[in-house]
Enzyme design. Structure first.
Site, PDB file in Angstrom:
ATOM      1  N   PRO A   1      44.374  37.436  39.874  1.00 24.01           N
ATOM      2  CG  PRO A   1      46.165  36.392  38.836  1.00 24.01           C
ATOM      3  CD  PRO A   1      44.927  36.098  39.606  1.00 24.01           C
ATOM      4  CD  GLU A   2      40.631  42.249  40.430  1.00 22.67           C
ATOM      5  OE1 GLU A   2      40.354  43.425  40.115  1.00 22.67           O
ATOM      6  OE2 GLU A   2      40.238  41.720  41.485  1.00 22.67           O
TER       7      GLU A   2
ATOM      8  CE  LYS B   1      39.296  40.042  35.821  1.00 23.09           C
ATOM      9  NZ  LYS B   1      38.471  39.214  36.714  1.00 23.09           N
TER      10      LYS B   1
END
Length: 390
Positions: free
Chosen positions: A2-3, A54
């Site tokens: 996940p970014e 993030k």
């Protein structure tokens, strides 16, 4: 992994899914998680979320009159490699649901779960963003741009631009697939020195004679690297769904895959940076590329494989044991009727044996000694799994 866009989409999911829900009771942590316990209990509270780079902040806010009386509690999550949020029935918890928030009665009992298959994700109590992380590329663009250009003397910019883009002190929210897409659109070699790429932007100022609409049009038509660090993640958010991650639906992932121009797409080359992360690119890798490393190209489906691919993925071995193996195991010889289809041709018993193509005939032993056989080591995978969390 996940970014920034995935964290932003996760916060949107939590806010939409939990908008009308009232949660109650204790927060439950799985016994295998090494993250801290969450000492929160309330008979009625709401949950809201906010993403920055993030990280994602989850706020638990007790309703008026809830017992015991207490103030709100905030937690900050970092998703690691596989973190995500799911809302499920309480009697159908998904595997790896390491933190669970349950709804209060009446109505069907639901659970908002932080799911993390590989357990690289983390949460902290208190609600403070991690110190040292820069402004968010999505929500704080002007501060992000100023932070990068003001700190170009930092040694982080001595490194290749592909590595500098993963430094969350300056590019909070950029990850592996985003850096590949951004550099590809500008045709910047990934192993060009970061300072060389970014110094030119310090002198890049729009002409004061341009109107506001002309300045906006010029930015949209010729964006620089820092502008793409803002606009490319926005494109992923606009795709909707959950972005790139383990919980993406087939439809979500199809849209994301169609959006990609460089990352993991056929015809692109790849190398590993000094942190072991794979960078995808097209053309020359740049002057700071790792020495002695050969780039590999992504092949399209159905393309003819080269010898290296055939070594990595050999055809399945014949299941029927050979004549020698059958003799060693004490198995009867196969008759013609027992032979598999496609092997029914009979060999003339008087005809001399012809060695099979590619095999050497065994020479008769000249002494009692047997020559030791050479054992071939297994070919290591050229694409080991990435495990570093940023």
């Amino acid at each position: 992994m996940p970014e920034g866009p995935e964290l932003h989409l996760a916060s949107h999911f939590v806010n939409e899914a939990c908008r009308e829900l009232v949660f109650g009771g204790c927060v439950e942590k799985s016994p295998v998680s090494r993250n801290p316990e969450v000492p929160f209990e309330s008979s009625a509270y709401h949950i809201s979320a906010l993403a920055r780079g993030k990280e994602l902040r989850l706020t638990l806010s007790p309703l008026p009159g809830a017992q015991p009386p207490r103030g709100p509690l905030a937690l900050v999550f970092r998703f690691g490699m596989t973190g995500s949020f799911q809302l499920v029935p309480s009697d159908a918890l998904p595997p790896h649901a390491h933190l669970r928030f349950y709804t209060a009665p009446p109505g069907p009992r639901l659970a908002l779960c932080f799911v993390d298959i590989r357990r690289f994700g983390h949460w902290d109590l208190g609600g403070q963003w991690q110190p040292g992380r820069g402004p968010c590329v999505l929500l704080e663009y002007e501060q992000f741009r100023e932070n990068v250009l003001r700190n170009l003397a930092d040694k982080a910019f001595d490194r290749p631009i592909c590595e500098a883009l993963l430094d969350q002190r300056f590019f909070n929210g950029i990850g592996n697939y985003l850096r590949a897409e951004i550099l590809y659109r500008l045709k910047i070699p990934p192993f060009e020195k970061a300072r060389t790429v970014l110094e030119a932007l310090q002198q890049h100022r729009p002409s004061p004679e341009l109107t506001l609409s002309q300045k906006i049009r010029a930015k949209l038509q010729n964006p620089d690297l820092l502008e793409l660090c803002h606009s490319v993640p926005k494109e992923v958010v606009q795709l909707g769904g959950k972005g790139y991650g383990p919980e993406s639906t087939e439809e979500d992932f199809a849209a994301f895959r169609a959006w990609l121009r460089c990352y993991g797409t056929p015809g692109m080359s790849s190398l590993r940076d000094r942190h072991g992360r794979t960078i995808w690119f097209q053309g020359d890798p740049g002057p700071l590329a790792p020495k002695g490393c050969k780039s590999r190209k992504k092949k399209s489906k159905g393309a003819q494989r080269d010898p290296e691919d055939q070594v990595e993925n050999p055809p399945p071995p014949n299941k029927a044991p050979s004549r020698t193996r059958r003799a060693r195991r004490g198995l009867p010889e196969q008759t013609a009727a027992q032979q598999p289809e496609g092997t029914s041709l009979q060999r003339d018993p008087e005809a001399p044996r012809v060695p099979e193509k590619g095999k050497r005939r065994r020479q008769p032993a000249t002494s009692g000694r047997r020559r030791p056989q050479k054992i071939k080591a297994d070919t290591p995978s050229l694409e080991p799994e990435e495990t570093s969390a940023s």
